[in-house]
Design a protein around this motif. Sequence first.
Motif, PDB file in Angstrom:
ATOM      1  N   UNK A 190      51.713  49.232  38.431  1.00 19.16           N
ATOM      2  CA  UNK A 190      52.087  48.544  39.673  1.00 19.16           C
ATOM      3  C   UNK A 190      50.878  48.369  40.595  1.00 19.16           C
ATOM      4  N   UNK A 191      49.869  47.624  40.174  1.00 23.71           N
ATOM      5  CA  UNK A 191      48.709  47.413  41.045  1.00 23.71           C
ATOM      6  C   UNK A 191      49.136  46.911  42.424  1.00 23.71           C
ATOM      7  N   UNK A 192      48.500  47.433  43.453  1.00 20.36           N
ATOM      8  CA  UNK A 192      48.847  47.185  44.859  1.00 20.36           C
ATOM      9  C   UNK A 192      50.283  47.578  45.173  1.00 20.36           C
ATOM     10  N   UNK A 193      50.860  48.476  44.348  1.00 19.90           N
ATOM     11  CA  UNK A 193      52.213  49.009  44.558  1.00 19.90           C
ATOM     12  C   UNK A 193      53.283  47.926  44.533  1.00 19.90           C
ATOM     13  N   UNK A 194      53.018  46.846  43.775  1.00 21.16           N
ATOM     14  CA  UNK A 194      53.980  45.748  43.622  1.00 21.16           C
ATOM     15  C   UNK A 194      54.455  45.764  42.170  1.00 21.16           C
ATOM     16  N   UNK A 195      55.745  46.030  41.954  1.00 24.14           N
ATOM     17  CA  UNK A 195      56.212  46.237  40.579  1.00 24.14           C
ATOM     18  C   UNK A 195      56.324  44.952  39.774  1.00 24.14           C
ATOM     19  N   UNK A 232      52.297  53.125  43.347  1.00 28.36           N
ATOM     20  CA  UNK A 232      51.256  52.809  42.366  1.00 28.36           C
ATOM     21  C   UNK A 232      50.813  54.100  41.699  1.00 28.36           C
ATOM     22  N   UNK A 233      50.598  54.036  40.380  1.00 31.46           N
ATOM     23  CA  UNK A 233      50.009  55.142  39.628  1.00 31.46           C
ATOM     24  C   UNK A 233      48.628  54.710  39.137  1.00 31.46           C
ATOM     25  N   UNK A 234      47.679  55.639  39.225  1.00 29.47           N
ATOM     26  CA  UNK A 234      46.334  55.393  38.707  1.00 29.47           C
ATOM     27  C   UNK A 234      45.950  56.519  37.762  1.00 29.47           C
ATOM     28  N   UNK A 235      45.425  56.160  36.593  1.00 26.73           N
ATOM     29  CA  UNK A 235      44.952  57.153  35.628  1.00 26.73           C
ATOM     30  C   UNK A 235      43.539  56.783  35.205  1.00 26.73           C
ATOM     31  N   UNK A 236      42.714  57.800  34.964  1.00 25.10           N
ATOM     32  CA  UNK A 236      41.334  57.551  34.523  1.00 25.10           C
ATOM     33  C   UNK A 236      40.876  58.654  33.580  1.00 25.10           C
ATOM     34  N   UNK A 272      51.146  45.881  34.748  1.00 27.38           N
ATOM     35  CA  UNK A 272      50.288  47.056  34.620  1.00 27.38           C
ATOM     36  C   UNK A 272      48.965  46.642  33.985  1.00 27.38           C
ATOM     37  N   UNK A 273      47.895  47.306  34.371  1.00 25.41           N
ATOM     38  CA  UNK A 273      46.561  46.830  33.969  1.00 25.41           C
ATOM     39  C   UNK A 273      45.728  47.927  33.318  1.00 25.41           C
ATOM     40  N   UNK A 274      44.991  47.529  32.267  1.00 33.79           N
ATOM     41  CA  UNK A 274      43.951  48.354  31.659  1.00 33.79           C
ATOM     42  C   UNK A 274      42.610  47.869  32.187  1.00 33.79           C
ATOM     43  N   UNK A 275      41.783  48.814  32.620  1.00 33.59           N
ATOM     44  CA  UNK A 275      40.467  48.479  33.171  1.00 33.59           C
ATOM     45  C   UNK A 275      39.417  49.345  32.502  1.00 33.59           C
ATOM     46  N   UNK A 276      38.368  48.712  31.963  1.00 31.09           N
ATOM     47  CA  UNK A 276      37.232  49.419  31.397  1.00 31.09           C
ATOM     48  C   UNK A 276      36.116  49.445  32.432  1.00 31.09           C
ATOM     49  N   UNK A 277      35.608  50.627  32.703  1.00 34.38           N
ATOM     50  CA  UNK A 277      34.562  50.751  33.728  1.00 34.38           C
ATOM     51  C   UNK A 277      33.335  51.459  33.196  1.00 34.38           C
ATOM     52  N   UNK A 278      32.259  51.315  33.928  1.00 35.59           N
ATOM     53  CA  UNK A 278      31.009  52.021  33.628  1.00 35.59           C
ATOM     54  C   UNK A 278      30.279  52.294  34.932  1.00 35.59           C
ATOM     55  N   UNK A 301      46.397  42.645  31.900  1.00 33.19           N
ATOM     56  CA  UNK A 301      47.289  42.837  33.026  1.00 33.19           C
ATOM     57  C   UNK A 301      46.669  42.456  34.356  1.00 33.19           C
ATOM     58  N   UNK A 302      47.302  42.919  35.427  1.00 37.16           N
ATOM     59  CA  UNK A 302      46.862  42.569  36.765  1.00 37.16           C
ATOM     60  C   UNK A 302      47.555  41.332  37.285  1.00 37.16           C
ATOM     61  N   UNK A 303      47.324  41.006  38.540  1.00 34.95           N
ATOM     62  CA  UNK A 303      48.014  39.901  39.195  1.00 34.95           C
ATOM     63  C   UNK A 303      47.647  38.564  38.567  1.00 34.95           C
TER      64      UNK A 303
END
Length: 436
Positions: free
Chosen positions: A415-420, A389-393, A424-430, A73-75
Motif C-alpha cells: 500500500x504505497x502512500x497508505x493507499x490500498x 503502509x508496510x515497508x520491508x527491507x 504493492x511494489x518491489x524496489x531494488x536499491x543500492x 508495482x507502484x502507482x
Amino acid sequence: MTSRTFGRWRAGYASLAIIGSFLVAGTANAYSAFAPDSPYMFGDWGGERTALKEAGVSFDFDYVGEAATIIDGGYRDSHVTKYADQFAVGANVDLERLLSLPGADIQITVTNRNGHSANDRLGDPDATVGGSNVQEVQGRGPVTRLTQFWYRQRFFDDALVVKLGRIPFGDDFATIDSNFQNLAFGGAQPGNWGNNIYNWPISQWAAVVKTHFTPEWYAQIGAFNINDSNLKNDNGFELRTSGTDGTMFPVELGYTPMLDGMAGAYKLGFYTHDVDNRAYGAHPETRTSDTNTGLYYVIQQQVTTRGGNPDRGLTLFSMGNANHGDTAGIDRYVSVGATYAGPFDARPQDDAGIGLAYLHVNDDVDDYVDYYNAIPGNALPPLPRQGHEYDAELYYSFNLTGYLTLRPNLQYVVNPSAVDTVDNAWVAGTTVQASF
C-alpha cells in the motif's frame, strides 16, 4: 538550486579538493591514500590529518548515494530508476586541546543534497499524507545547507552536558545506528511523522541539556526554535530568528547498558510544541490546532557475539511513536528488525539487516477526504482514502575497504502512500558510502 548557491558550493568543494590534494602529497603518513585499511580514501594527508586531530581539529568528508529501481508495482507501474546523494563536510574543534578550555568543543557541518526519489512514481500523488521514502537521503530539496553549528560544554566528567547552536533534532533525540535505505528504519523517527520536527539536514536554533545519573542512565531535555523559513532552499545558511512560529520541547530518558559485553540502547521520549497545524477532520483544511504532542521509543540490543568478538554478532531493534490525533498525519508507527555484523569469517567487516515497518494514517484524514470529495466540483479527481503502509527491507553491506561501502538492498512496500488501491511494489536499491 540557485546559481549563487551552486557557485558557493562548487567553490567551497573545489577549495577542499585542492587542500586535500596538497595534504595527500605528503611523504610520511600513517595511512596512504587508497590504502584498503585506511578509514579515509585520501589517507592521513601525509600525517597532517593526525597532527591536526592531536592539535584539536578533526575533519570529515563523507559521501552517500542511494539508487532505487521500481521492479514491479507502484502507482505508475513503471520501472523507473532514481538516484539521490549527499555530500557532507564537517569539522570538530576540541577547544580543550586547542585553547585549554576544558570539556568544550564546536561542530560545524555543511551538507549538499541532490537528485530525485523513486517515490515520485511509487505513491499516489493525490494522497493527503505521504508514506515512507525508499531513499532516505533524498529530501528537503537539492540545496547546500548549514546542518550543524553548535557549541558543547561538558561538566563534571560528562555528568552534565550542555549543547547550544544550530542543531537538527535527530542529533540527540531518538537516535539509532542504522544502515537501512528505507526512511522507515532510520533514526529520529518522530521527525519523519511528527509536525514541525526538523531532521538532518535541517537545523534550527536549539539548546539541549543532558545529565548522566550513572554511566548507563541519562535524561535530556531540549528547546528547539520552530521556524518554517528554515525549510526554504534559499535559506540554507540563514541564521535568522525572526518569523518564529513557536518552540518544541523534547524530553528523553535513556539506558545504555553493556550486557555481557554487548551494547544496548533503550530510549523513551516525549515532545510537545505550541505551533498551529492543520487539524484533520470533516471540515475545511484551514482549521488548525496548536495541540502537537507525541511519544516515542527506541530499543537496540546486541544479543550474540561471534567467536567472542563483540564487534560481530546479532543485534535486535524496534522503534515506535504515536502522535496526537488532531494534527497527526501519521498517528502510529512501529518497526522491528535485526542486523548482523561480521556474518562470514571470510568477510568479518560486512554486515546485513532485515526490517519491517508499519505506518498508520490518522482516521481523521479519511474524514477530511470524505468531506472534500462530497463538495460539488472538488471530487474530480477525488482524493484517495488512506489507511496503512508496510515497508520491508533486506540489505547486505560489502565493506570493500575502510572508506568504501556498497550496500545492495531489496524493499517491498505494501500500500504505497497508505493507499490500498496502489499496487504493492518491489524496489531494488543500492547505497554507496565513502569517506574521504
